[in-house]
Design an enzyme around this catalytic site. Structure first.
Site, PDB file in Angstrom:
ATOM      1  N   GLY A  61       0.828  -1.203   0.000  1.00  0.00           N
ATOM      2  CA  GLY A  61       0.000   0.000   0.000  1.00  0.00           C
ATOM      3  C   GLY A  61       0.861   1.250   0.000  1.00  0.00           C
ATOM      4  O   GLY A  61       1.901   1.289   0.663  1.00  0.00           O
ATOM      5  N   ASP A  79       1.288   1.896   8.980  1.00  0.00           N
ATOM      6  CA  ASP A  79       0.916   1.151  10.195  1.00  0.00           C
ATOM      7  C   ASP A  79       2.029   1.159  11.253  1.00  0.00           C
ATOM      8  O   ASP A  79       1.769   0.840  12.419  1.00  0.00           O
ATOM      9  CB  ASP A  79       0.575  -0.301   9.851  1.00  0.00           C
ATOM     10  CG  ASP A  79      -0.499  -0.417   8.779  1.00  0.00           C
ATOM     11  OD1 ASP A  79      -1.254   0.552   8.584  1.00  0.00           O
ATOM     12  OD2 ASP A  79      -0.566  -1.466   8.119  1.00  0.00           O
ATOM     13  N   GLU A 127      -8.733   0.199  13.135  1.00  0.00           N
ATOM     14  CA  GLU A 127      -9.575  -0.724  12.344  1.00  0.00           C
ATOM     15  C   GLU A 127      -9.474  -2.175  12.820  1.00  0.00           C
ATOM     16  O   GLU A 127     -10.403  -2.959  12.645  1.00  0.00           O
ATOM     17  CB  GLU A 127      -9.201  -0.635  10.851  1.00  0.00           C
ATOM     18  CG  GLU A 127      -7.747  -1.016  10.561  1.00  0.00           C
ATOM     19  CD  GLU A 127      -7.359  -0.916   9.086  1.00  0.00           C
ATOM     20  OE1 GLU A 127      -8.207  -0.570   8.251  1.00  0.00           O
ATOM     21  OE2 GLU A 127      -6.174  -1.176   8.790  1.00  0.00           O
ATOM     22  N   GLY A 165       5.494  -7.893   4.535  1.00  0.00           N
ATOM     23  CA  GLY A 165       5.336  -8.852   3.450  1.00  0.00           C
ATOM     24  C   GLY A 165       6.412  -8.648   2.385  1.00  0.00           C
ATOM     25  O   GLY A 165       7.041  -9.605   1.913  1.00  0.00           O
ATOM     26  N   ARG A 197     -21.615   9.528  16.264  1.00  0.00           N
ATOM     27  CA  ARG A 197     -21.383   9.508  14.822  1.00  0.00           C
ATOM     28  C   ARG A 197     -19.998   8.920  14.557  1.00  0.00           C
ATOM     29  O   ARG A 197     -19.051   9.217  15.279  1.00  0.00           O
ATOM     30  CB  ARG A 197     -21.395  10.931  14.244  1.00  0.00           C
ATOM     31  CG  ARG A 197     -22.734  11.626  14.336  1.00  0.00           C
ATOM     32  CD  ARG A 197     -23.704  11.095  13.274  1.00  0.00           C
ATOM     33  NE  ARG A 197     -24.909  11.908  13.207  1.00  0.00           N
ATOM     34  CZ  ARG A 197     -25.998  11.703  13.943  1.00  0.00           C
ATOM     35  NH1 ARG A 197     -26.021  10.716  14.812  1.00  0.00           N
ATOM     36  NH2 ARG A 197     -27.067  12.481  13.819  1.00  0.00           N
TER      37      ARG A 197
HETATM   38  O1  F6P Z   1      -0.966  -1.503   5.465  1.00  0.00           O
HETATM   39  C1  F6P Z   1      -1.402  -0.235   5.095  1.00  0.00           C
HETATM   40  C2  F6P Z   1      -2.894  -0.199   5.001  1.00  0.00           C
HETATM   41  O2  F6P Z   1      -3.306   1.110   4.653  1.00  0.00           O
HETATM   42  C3  F6P Z   1      -3.618  -0.677   6.254  1.00  0.00           C
HETATM   43  O3  F6P Z   1      -3.616   0.285   7.274  1.00  0.00           O
HETATM   44  C4  F6P Z   1      -4.969  -1.057   5.693  1.00  0.00           C
HETATM   45  O4  F6P Z   1      -5.598  -2.043   6.470  1.00  0.00           O
HETATM   46  C5  F6P Z   1      -4.602  -1.622   4.350  1.00  0.00           C
HETATM   47  O5  F6P Z   1      -3.354  -1.083   3.999  1.00  0.00           O
HETATM   48  C6  F6P Z   1      -5.585  -1.331   3.250  1.00  0.00           C
HETATM   49  O6  F6P Z   1      -5.157  -2.027   2.138  1.00  0.00           O
HETATM   50  P1  F6P Z   1      -5.671  -1.802   0.658  1.00  0.00           P
HETATM   51  O7  F6P Z   1      -4.900  -0.684   0.044  1.00  0.00           O
HETATM   52  O8  F6P Z   1      -5.335  -3.085   0.006  1.00  0.00           O
HETATM   53  O9  F6P Z   1      -7.138  -1.520   0.728  1.00  0.00           O
END
Ligand code: F6P
Length: 378
Positions: free
Chosen positions: A12, A140, A235, A117, A281
């Site tokens: 990401g 993260d 999350e 990864g 909210r």
């Molecule tokens: O690892 C970075 C991240 O933004 C996480 O915080 C999130 O859960 C994930 O990638 C979202 O991944 P994608 O871009 O595949 O939706």
């Protein structure tokens, strides 16, 4: 002697990718080394798709830019790559093609910009004889063996601004304002932005919460005449004895974490509303945390990482990750970063076998939050 190097950005995106690329390119040029960039991470390595990077053209004017000038891939596990053969989807180890590509084009080193990864695949390439140097990227902040990853500070700043904005609207309408932030299985973004934004409650994956205890904090505030509260939820947070909230499971292929987390913010808002009688909210911050211009801190950190990685290459130190240790640039073996995740090619991304760095209760950030009365619902 290092003469020709390549960079790949994987996973990401984060703010700071381009600043790292620039740091590598400039340090390479100062030392007479040619620089190239594989397009879209490991996919570019597999397809032998690369461009020349130099500070006067392709890598010029990029320090402040979000995204990645060489793209990035979130689903290219070349050790277990999804292909279609005779109308059937199968998974193949195509890493030897990548090894051949590196050798054929004479790259003396490949810099792998990515999270756990990406670094696992980097370690596996290093076991196949390729000179690799990793640079820890992710919003993260969960890569093992380093105190900070690039992109994290920008994500925390964006989350902090969101908390500030929720604060004033929450106060006006006497509401509980919940902010769901990213972070996957680590609560760093939630924790640090909760402190920076003055949140009242912070729920993180490392500490399973009891919603009644979180509601008690809101009741205490009500007694003090504060008819609003701000809650930051990571999350990946989950209630005690419960499970994490999953938006969907994507078909990214085997060996890639294909779980899209999401939904916990809404759940927490609903539960707090019914327990406290205050309107609640939820706002899910999402990809705002990854896009756009990096903070000054991330520009500097990314430049430091890029320059250090190139220095390591010039010193011939391969199979390592550039890290920050005790506040200073250093490096550690990719083996230590990957940890127990030993199987070549089997797993990529955050999984049960990952060696990610999570929030611990002896960390300064947790202690500080605890001391100033932020509730973790525990
Ligand atoms: O690892 C970075 C991240 O933004 C996480 O915080 C999130 O859960 C994930 O990638 C979202 O991944 P994608 O871009 O595949 O939706």
């Amino acid at each position: 002697m290092i003469k020709k190097v390549a960079i790949l950005a994987n996973g990401g995106d984060v703010s700071g990718f381009n600043a790292v690329i620039r740091g590598i390119v400039k340090t390479a040029e100062s030392n007479g080394v040619e620089c190239y960039g594989f397009i879209e991470g490991y996919r570019g390595l597999l397809n032998n798709n690369f461009i020349k990077l130099d500070s006067s053209s392709t890598a010029s004017g990029i320090l402040h830019k979000g995204g990645s000038i060489i793209g990035s891939s979130t689903n290219a596990n070349v050790f277990n790559y999804k292909v279609e053969e005779n109308g059937q989807v199968i998974y193949k180890d195509l890493s030897d093609i990548c090894v051949e590509n590196v050798k054929k084009d004479g790259f003396d080193c490949v810099f792998t910009l990515g999270g756990d990864g990406t670094q696992k695949s980097a370690r596996d390439f290093s076991l196949k004889g390729i000179n690799v140097i990793g640079i820890p990227k992710t919003i993260d902040n969960d890569v093992a063996c380093t105190e900070i990853t690039f992109g994290y500070n920008t994500a925390v700043s964006v989350a902090t601004e969101a908390i500030d904005r929720l604060h004033s609207t929450g106060e006006t309408h006497h509401r509980i304002m919940v902010l769901e932030v990213m972070g996957r299985y680590a609560g760093w973004i939630a924790l640090e932005s909760a402190i920076a934004g003055g949140a009242d409650i912070c729920l993180i994956p490392e500490i399973p919460y009891d919603i009644k205890i979180a509601a008690k904090k809101i009741e205490e505030r009500k007694k003090m005449g504060k008819n609003f509260s701000v809650v930051v939820v990571a999350e990946g947070a989950a209630p005690k004895g419960g499970t994490i909230s999953v938006e969907n499971v994507r078909d990214n292929g085997t060996g890639v974490d294909n779980t899209k987390l999401g939904g916990i913010g809404n759940r927490v808002a609903k539960e707090l509303e019914s327990l406290t009688g205050l309107e609640a909210r939820n706002t899910t911050l999402g990809y705002m945390q990854r896009g756009g211009t990096p903070t000054a801190f991330d520009r500097v950190l990314s430049t430091k990482y890029g320059a250090k990685a190139m220095e390591l290459a010039l010193e011939g130190k391969f199979g390592v990750l550039a890290v920050i240790k005790n506040g200073r640039l250093d490096c550690v073996s990719l083996e230590d970063v990957v940890g127990n995740n030993k199987k070549i090619g089997a797993v990529s991304g955050n999984t049960a076998e990952s060696n990610i760095r999570r929030v611990t209760k002896d960390h300064d950030l947790y202690r500080t939050a605890y001391d100033i009365g932020i509730s973790f619902g525990e």
